[in-house]
Design a protein around this motif. Structure first.
Motif, PDB file in Angstrom:
ATOM      1  N   ALA A 204       0.826  -1.215   0.000  1.00 27.28           N
ATOM      2  CA  ALA A 204       0.000   0.000   0.000  1.00 27.28           C
ATOM      3  C   ALA A 204       0.854   1.255   0.000  1.00 27.28           C
ATOM      4  CB  ALA A 204      -0.920  -0.011   1.223  1.00 27.28           C
ATOM      5  N   ILE A 205       1.994   1.225   0.690  1.00 27.86           N
ATOM      6  CA  ILE A 205       2.840   2.414   0.762  1.00 27.86           C
ATOM      7  C   ILE A 205       3.438   2.729  -0.606  1.00 27.86           C
ATOM      8  CG2 ILE A 205       4.954   1.161   1.425  1.00 27.86           C
ATOM      9  CD1 ILE A 205       5.646   3.494   3.259  1.00 27.86           C
ATOM     10  N   GLU A 207       1.910   1.896  -3.525  1.00 30.11           N
ATOM     11  CA  GLU A 207       0.780   2.383  -4.319  1.00 30.11           C
ATOM     12  C   GLU A 207       0.517   3.863  -4.026  1.00 30.11           C
ATOM     13  OE1 GLU A 207      -0.605   0.897  -6.653  1.00 30.11           O
ATOM     14  OE2 GLU A 207      -0.690  -1.272  -6.344  1.00 30.11           O
ATOM     15  N   HIS A 208       0.601   4.229  -2.746  1.00 28.45           N
ATOM     16  CA  HIS A 208       0.394   5.625  -2.377  1.00 28.45           C
ATOM     17  C   HIS A 208       1.489   6.509  -2.954  1.00 28.45           C
ATOM     18  CE1 HIS A 208      -0.699   9.116   0.052  1.00 28.45           C
ATOM     19  NE2 HIS A 208       0.574   9.202   0.418  1.00 28.45           N
ATOM     20  N   SER A 209       2.726   6.031  -2.889  1.00 28.35           N
ATOM     21  CA  SER A 209       3.850   6.789  -3.438  1.00 28.35           C
ATOM     22  C   SER A 209       3.708   6.974  -4.941  1.00 28.35           C
ATOM     23  CB  SER A 209       5.164   6.067  -3.121  1.00 28.35           C
ATOM     24  OG  SER A 209       6.255   6.699  -3.735  1.00 28.35           O
ATOM     25  N   SER A 212       1.035   9.646  -5.719  1.00 32.82           N
ATOM     26  CA  SER A 212       1.523  11.016  -5.490  1.00 32.82           C
ATOM     27  C   SER A 212       2.992  11.079  -5.865  1.00 32.82           C
ATOM     28  CB  SER A 212       1.326  11.411  -4.031  1.00 32.82           C
ATOM     29  OG  SER A 212       1.921  10.451  -3.176  1.00 32.82           O
TER      30      SER A 212
END
Length: 418
Positions: A204-205, A207-209, A212
């Protein structure tokens, strides 16, 4: 954000497998198996090196140089797969790296000359380098800080299991077939990739990176900020890698070669048994115990302790003459001399932010392998002139240099990934 500002104090909690999520478990299993099979494929060469020396009429220096090519190629693989993993995903590149080292290990069984074998071993190294940073980043980003050290220890323990499995498989195959079939068995890891594709999601980290995405200027700023930490960890890993590859790429040959050539004159069956014991009673618990120490006492302190212990124990292993003493000294040296890699992997993940993590992790680990690529060749040359037992003393010195270098690596216990 500075490294110091990102650190929070966490109280170690008892690790419980049932408290982890299905995603965390699948990620850990996939990366463990990928690293285990990486070791299986890569170490097949060292386990049959004396057979290959005879078939291709190689001296010790040439045989060591082929191992050095594999290590040098891992630096190429880490740059290739690391940058792709930061851009396209850890899971996808993990699969591609497994396919790479599996296919080219199989192809080694088709080699008809030293030059052809050297090229294929180089390509194995490309996949080997890519697997590490993709898999390690995948686990670090899926597991919480309080258990990350133990998770990395479990992943890296796959190397000991894979090495032992390679010793077992190569011993059985050579009893009934030729050396080419040992390499053909290296295609088996390809079977793992379909399961990874179905069961392991991207962190998830990451995907978030990705959602953004940082600009080119921001990424350059991240690299500039990370440079001191990267250099410190790279130097420590380079000395540690030199020691490990110089020692353990030659241990199988050291045990089998006659005493007149500086070896210990074990029979093939005896060597296979000892390598299995060395991995399962030495390396495996070394990896697993390190994670516990690192989560409780800190990553840096534990790494330095393991490296100092290895530096002191390698000379005892090199001096051992009696079979039982060789077994005991070898297991203890392997416990500390291999276990510290779990700390290197944990530190590498926690020292760098998500947008550059896979690439930076790979640089500090696999570039170190590339820089230490001459270790098998150096130990081989020293072995030709002084005997391998004396040559192994250089590995003890390298472990000591790694411990000293570790003083400049920041502590990361309690760090939350960003």
């Amino acid at each position: 954000m500075s490294l110091r500002a990102a650190v929070t104090i966490t109280v170690p909690e008892v690790f419980r497998w049932r408290h982890s999520s299905a995603t965390q478990r699948n990620t850990l299993v996939a990366t463990f198996l990928g690293w285990m099979l990486n070791a299986f494929d890569v170490m097949l060469y060292s386990l049959i090196i004396t057979r290959l020396m005879s078939v291709f009429r190689m001296d010790e220096a040439t045989a060591g140089l082929l191992n050095a090519l594999t290590l040098a190629a891992s630096a190429v693989g880490t740059l290739l797969f690391g940058s792709l993993a930061d851009r396209f995903g850890r899971r996808r590149m993990l699969n591609y790296s497994i396919i790479t080292y599996s296919v080219f290990t199989f192809a080694c069984g088709l080699a008809s000359s030293v030059a052809m074998l050297a090229l294929l071993r180089f390509l194995v190294g490309v996949g080997m380098g890519g697997e590490w940073n993709c898999g390690a980043a995948l686990v670090a980003e899926a597991w919480p800080t309080k258990w990350r050290g133990r998770a990395m220890g479990i992943v890296l323990s796959g190397w000991a299991v894979g090495y032992a499995l390679a010793a077992m498989v190569s011993g059985v195959i050579l009893t009934y077939a030729g050396w080419r079939w040992v390499f053909f068995a290296g295609l088996l890891p390809v079977l793992l990739t379909s399961w990874i594709r179905r069961k392991v999601p991207e962190p998830a980290i990451w995907e978030h990176s990705r959602a953004s995405a940082v600009s080119s200027a921001e990424k350059k700023a991240l690299w500039r900020a990370a440079q001191p930490r990267l250099v410190a960890l790279l130097i420590m890993n380079t000395f540690g890698m030199f020691a490990w590859w110089g020692l353990f790429s030659w241990v199988p040959a050291y045990l089998v070669l006659p005493s007149s050539q500086g070896g210990r004159d074990f029979q093939m069956v005896g060597m296979t048994t000892l390598m299995i014991v060395l991995n399962l009673a030495g390396m495996l618990p070394g990896y697993l115990s390190f994670g516990v120490f690192a989560d409780r006492f800190g990553r840096k302190r534990s790494v330095i302790f393991y490296l100092v212990a290895a530096a002191l124990l390698v000379p005892f292993f090199a001096a051992a003459r009696e079979p039982m003493v060789i077994v005991v000294a070898g297991c203890i040296a392997a416990f500390f001399g291999t276990g510290f890699f779990a700390g290197s992997g944990t530190l590498g993940n926690e020292l760098f932010p998500t947008p550059i993590r896979a690439t930076a992790l790979g640089l500090t680990y696999n570039l170190a392998r590339g820089l230490s690529a001459l270790a098998p060749w150096v130990i081989g040359r020293l072995g030709e002139t002084h005997g391998l037992s004396w040559a192994f003393l250089a590995c003890g010195v390298a472990y000591g240099a790694a411990a000293l270098s570790g003083l400049w690596v920041p502590e990361t216990r309690g760090l939350e990934l960003s």
